[in-house]
Design a protein around this motif. Sequence first.
Motif, short mmCIF file in Angstrom:
data_model
loop_
_atom_site.label_atom_id
_atom_site.label_comp_id
_atom_site.label_asym_id
_atom_site.label_seq_id
_atom_site.Cartn_x
_atom_site.Cartn_y
_atom_site.Cartn_z
N GLY A 85 0.81 -1.21 0.00
CA GLY A 85 0.00 0.00 0.00
C GLY A 85 0.84 1.26 0.00
O GLY A 85 2.05 1.24 -0.24
N LYS A 86 0.21 2.39 0.28
CA LYS A 86 0.88 3.69 0.25
C LYS A 86 1.83 3.86 1.43
O LYS A 86 1.56 3.39 2.53
N GLY A 87 2.93 4.55 1.17
CA GLY A 87 3.92 4.78 2.21
C GLY A 87 3.34 5.52 3.40
O GLY A 87 2.68 6.54 3.24
N GLY A 88 3.55 4.97 4.60
CA GLY A 88 3.09 5.62 5.82
C GLY A 88 1.64 5.40 6.17
O GLY A 88 1.16 5.94 7.16
N GLU A 89 0.93 4.58 5.38
CA GLU A 89 -0.49 4.34 5.64
C GLU A 89 -0.73 2.87 5.96
O GLU A 89 -0.05 1.98 5.44
N ALA A 90 -1.72 2.63 6.80
CA ALA A 90 -2.05 1.27 7.22
C ALA A 90 -3.11 0.67 6.29
O ALA A 90 -4.28 0.50 6.67
N ASP A 91 -2.73 0.41 5.03
CA ASP A 91 -3.69 -0.14 4.08
C ASP A 91 -3.14 -1.41 3.42
O ASP A 91 -3.48 -1.73 2.27
N GLY A 92 -2.30 -2.15 4.16
CA GLY A 92 -1.74 -3.39 3.63
C GLY A 92 -2.81 -4.43 3.40
O GLY A 92 -3.89 -4.41 4.01
N LEU A 93 -2.50 -5.38 2.50
CA LEU A 93 -3.49 -6.36 2.07
C LEU A 93 -2.81 -7.67 1.72
O LEU A 93 -1.70 -7.68 1.17
N ILE A 94 -3.45 -8.78 2.06
CA ILE A 94 -3.03 -10.10 1.58
C ILE A 94 -4.11 -10.60 0.63
O ILE A 94 -5.30 -10.61 0.97
#
Length: 340
Positions: free
Chosen positions: A223-232
């Motif tokens: 995801g975007k740098g510095g944001e908590a939008d990670g995904l599996i």
Amino acid sequence: MFSRLTSFLRPSCMVVVAGLAGSLGNSVNAETSVQTVLRGLVNPSSVSFSPEGELTVCDARGIVVVLKDNKPTNYITGFDTEHWKSNDEGQKWYAVGPLSAVWSGSTLIVTDAGKADGEETLLFFDEKGKAESGTATNAVPPTSDDPADKGEGNLTGMSLSKDGTTAYVCGQGFDGKSWVLSADIASKELTPLLSADENGIETNSPMQTVVADDNTLYVLYSGKGGEADGLIVKWDLTTQKPTDQWSLPGVINPMGLAHISGNKFAVAENNWSLNQTNSGRILIATLGEDDDAEVKETGVVLSGPVACTFGPDNRLYVSQLGEEFDKPVGSVVAIDGLKD
């Protein structure tokens, strides 16, 4: 997530000053301990193991380091390198070299990730030597009409199919068209395979692939740098379509993913910044029926953890940038107690 540059650095020093060390100190809890196993790395990325159980690490000075008999060896040297950032005064920072390396039997496969987008390949090595001696795949040109799309680059997060015939690798060439690529080991042909954007997945920056038993592939998106939008995302390799996806609540820029057992995975949270190294956590994600994965703390906090893999001793090996990137302060640590 990253801003790519076409300027290159030819490293003048090819010597890794890494060495073994003892425990970092107190155990994180009664069952988990952390030990430094390799020091002196610059912006280390991929960690993997040879069939003989030798730790293999990518270093931004254009080196792949192999730990042989508890001694670091510069196994492949001379990769091109570049920087992710520069300014009008000519200052450059955040060096990048080879970003991923995996073993296919006695052959080492490395992403030649220090070149410009659209020029990167996978290189195959049957013995120790120079990067120029590797056998290369093709590079992947632009896959869209967008003028910002220069082709695939920053190839990272590589894994091998169960039968060893195919390598899967994450591309970071153009955020508007995120790809996971596949490479046929026999023909050395590298092709786009899985597109997040074409399947309605807005989170970009694929970072790590993990092969599953049922002809599926797990892919971690940072995801975007510095944001908590990670995904599996779980992909069906036959249909080339996603079958499931899980967000990682509160996890900022995850970059490392390693399978524990069943639906449990170790996750390395990098907490990305282009200007400094931030503290990141090692977490356990359980992928259930909900859209959000269940994320639990292990209590392990590192300085910019990047990639992770379980070793033959069932410890989780994690590369970390250290207190400052572009300095030989990076390391690999081994975490005990996360896998039976």
